[in-house]
Structure formats: structure tokens, C-alpha cells
Design an enzyme around this catalytic site. Structure first.
Site, PDB file in Angstrom:
ATOM      1  N   TRP A  30      -0.360  -2.569   5.704  1.00 18.69           N
ATOM      2  CA  TRP A  30      -1.091  -2.001   4.563  1.00 18.69           C
ATOM      3  C   TRP A  30      -1.183  -2.953   3.378  1.00 18.69           C
ATOM      4  CZ3 TRP A  30       0.845   3.711   3.622  1.00 18.69           C
ATOM      5  CH2 TRP A  30       0.380   4.524   4.667  1.00 18.69           C
ATOM      6  N   LYS A  31      -0.406  -4.025   3.436  1.00 18.22           N
ATOM      7  CA  LYS A  31      -0.356  -4.963   2.296  1.00 18.22           C
ATOM      8  C   LYS A  31      -0.004  -4.189   1.015  1.00 18.22           C
ATOM      9  CE  LYS A  31      -3.421  -7.976   4.785  1.00 18.22           C
ATOM     10  NZ  LYS A  31      -4.367  -9.075   4.768  1.00 18.22           N
ATOM     11  N   HIS A  81       4.022 -14.002   6.114  1.00 20.72           N
ATOM     12  CA  HIS A  81       2.568 -13.773   6.110  1.00 20.72           C
ATOM     13  C   HIS A  81       1.905 -14.822   5.227  1.00 20.72           C
ATOM     14  CE1 HIS A  81      -1.324 -11.927   5.386  1.00 20.72           C
ATOM     15  NE2 HIS A  81      -1.104 -11.166   6.452  1.00 20.72           N
ATOM     16  N   GLU A 113      -2.375 -15.703  12.793  1.00 18.74           N
ATOM     17  CA  GLU A 113      -3.494 -15.247  11.960  1.00 18.74           C
ATOM     18  C   GLU A 113      -4.164 -16.444  11.276  1.00 18.74           C
ATOM     19  OE1 GLU A 113      -2.561 -10.916  10.564  1.00 18.74           O
ATOM     20  OE2 GLU A 113      -1.470 -12.299   9.302  1.00 18.74           O
ATOM     21  N   GLY A 131      -4.923  -5.465   9.276  1.00 18.11           N
ATOM     22  CA  GLY A 131      -4.803  -5.217   7.841  1.00 18.11           C
ATOM     23  C   GLY A 131      -5.790  -4.146   7.423  1.00 18.11           C
TER      24      GLY A 131
END
Ligand code: PGA
Length: 226
Positions: free
Chosen positions: A10-11, A93, A150, A208
Site C-alpha cells: 500500500w506504500k 524498496h 522491480e 502497488g
């Protein structure tokens, strides 16, 4: 059938009211999950308790962890503080590397902290250089960790990498960690997810934007299960 992981990140999003609504909608609509599929929900820290231990359908993770143990580190959340609430922790990340100065050395420290308390690290890498640095990780990483590949251009851009490119990167990673599941992330949607999960070297996806709406996330899960 290979094991598959679908990680929702969800950041830095959602009020508590929004998180509660998401959880209610998701639990109502998510289809039965096959034994080989693990859903990992990674909300913000203060929403973790909404999810932790509430369901057999999903696992819960944090998006970051302190490189230190508990103590005088204002604003940090130590692995030992959340060890009873989550099973996974995202580490390194690209947004943390970019905005918070997270280096390969810090990533390696964080991996050690979570392994010490039995949380599974999900280490994120976005390029070949970081892939080469992965061998800095504790040897125990290979036993419980996951890797999330990513590429920067694909994150939040609406343009994913091709499944073939992602598979090639995963093949490169697998030479360093032959037993670690490798996930692809970057603009994954319900429309393109199957292309990634069908690749031989990929064991799932990091999601995301498409995890923020419970209906979209459920559609994505349905597509993987189909
Ligand atoms: P995205 O983000 O799905 O919005 O591209 C992926 C991620 O950063 O984990």
C-alpha cells in the site's frame, strides 16, 4: 504446481477508515485461495493490527523495518516489536533507497534483524548492480527470504516490464540464490499478472497501485488463480 506469492504494497496510503473499508470488502470478496498461493498484505505500520492474525487467507507484512533492535531510535519500528504481528517484512524498496538513503549495507542489516526474530525478509532489487550485491545478505536469507525484482521505469508508471525480461532477471538472481522465490513488481494489474506468474523463473508478483482498490486486487488474485 509451483508456489506463488502475491504481495500487496500500500506504500504511504490510506486513513484508518479507508483501511477498515478495504479489509471488509477484501474479506467479503476474495475467492478461496489455493494451497500453493500466499497473499501478503503490506499496509502501513499503524494498519497492521487490522490484518494481523485475522485470516487464513492472507499473511501480513510491513513495508520497512529498523536496522537496529529496540531502543533509543525515535520513529523506528524494530523487528522484535512486530514479530508477533507480521510474517514478512519488505526491505530495500527502491523508494526507500531513493528517498531515505537506504544502501546495500543497511539492507543487509535489516535482513539480519528480521531473520533473528523469525520474520521472512522480502528484499527488493531494481537492477543488476543490486542483484550482484545480494550475496552480502546473511546466509540464512536463502532459507526464508523472498526477492522482489522491480525495475525503476515500471514502478507506478503504468508500463510494466515484459514478462520475458522479468523472467531473464529472475534467472540471473536464481544463480545467486537457487532456492529463493523471485517475484516481479512494477505496474502489475489484473490484465497482465498472468503473463508474469506463468514465467518459469517467477514465483509471483509485487503489486502497488493495483492493491489500493480491493476490487482490483481481488480481480488480480482471481486472474492468478484462473
Ligand atoms: P506499482 O508499484 O504496482 O504501483 O507499480 C509496485 C511497487 O513499487 O511495489
Amino acid at each position: 504446481m509451483k508456489n506463488l506469492f502475491i504481495l500487496g504494497n500500500w506504500k504511504s496510503n490510506k486513513t484508518t477508515a479507508e483501511a477498515v473499508l478495504w479489509q471488509q470488502s477484501f474479506v467479503k470478496n476474495v475467492p478461496p485461495i489455493l494451497d500453493n498461493v500466499t497473499i501478503i498484505l503490506c499496509p502501513a505500520y499503524h494498519h497492521v493490527s487490522l490484518f494481523a492474525h485475522k485470516s487464513n487467507t492472507y499473511a501480513t507484512g510491513v513495508q520497512n523495518i529498523s536496522p537496529f533492535d529496540m531502543g533509543a531510535y525515535t520513529g523506528e519500528v524494530a523487528a522484535s516489536m512486530v514479530k508477533d504481528d507480521v510474517t514478512h517484512a519488505m526491505i530495500g524498496h527502491s523508494e526507500r533507497r531513493k528517498h531515505f538513503g537506504e544502501t546495500d549495507e543497511i539492507v543487509a542489516e535489516k535482513v539480519k534483524r528480521v531473520i533473528e526474530v523469525g520474520i521472512k525478509p522480502v528484499v527488493c532489487v531494481s537492477n543488476t548492480e543490486q542483484i550482484k550485491q545480494l550475496n552480502m545478505l546473511a546466509p540464512e536469507f536463502a532459507k526464508s527470504g523472498l526477492l522482489l525484482y522491480e525495475p525503476l521505469f515500471a514502478i507506478g508508471s503504468g508500463t510494466s516490464d515484459s514478462p520475458e525480461n522479468a523472467n531473464a532477471a529472475a534467472m540471473e538472481i536464481q544463480q545467486i540464490f537457487p532456492t529463493v522465490p523471485i517475484l516481479y513488481g512494477g505496474s502489475v494489474t489484473h490484465e497482465n499478472v498472468k503473463g508474469f506468474t506463468d514465467q518459469p523463473y517467477l514465483s509471483g508478483v509485487g503489486v502497488g497501485g493495483a492493491s489500493l482498490d480491493p476490487d482490483k486486487f481481488v480481480s488480480l488474485i482471481r486472474a492468478v488463480l484462473s
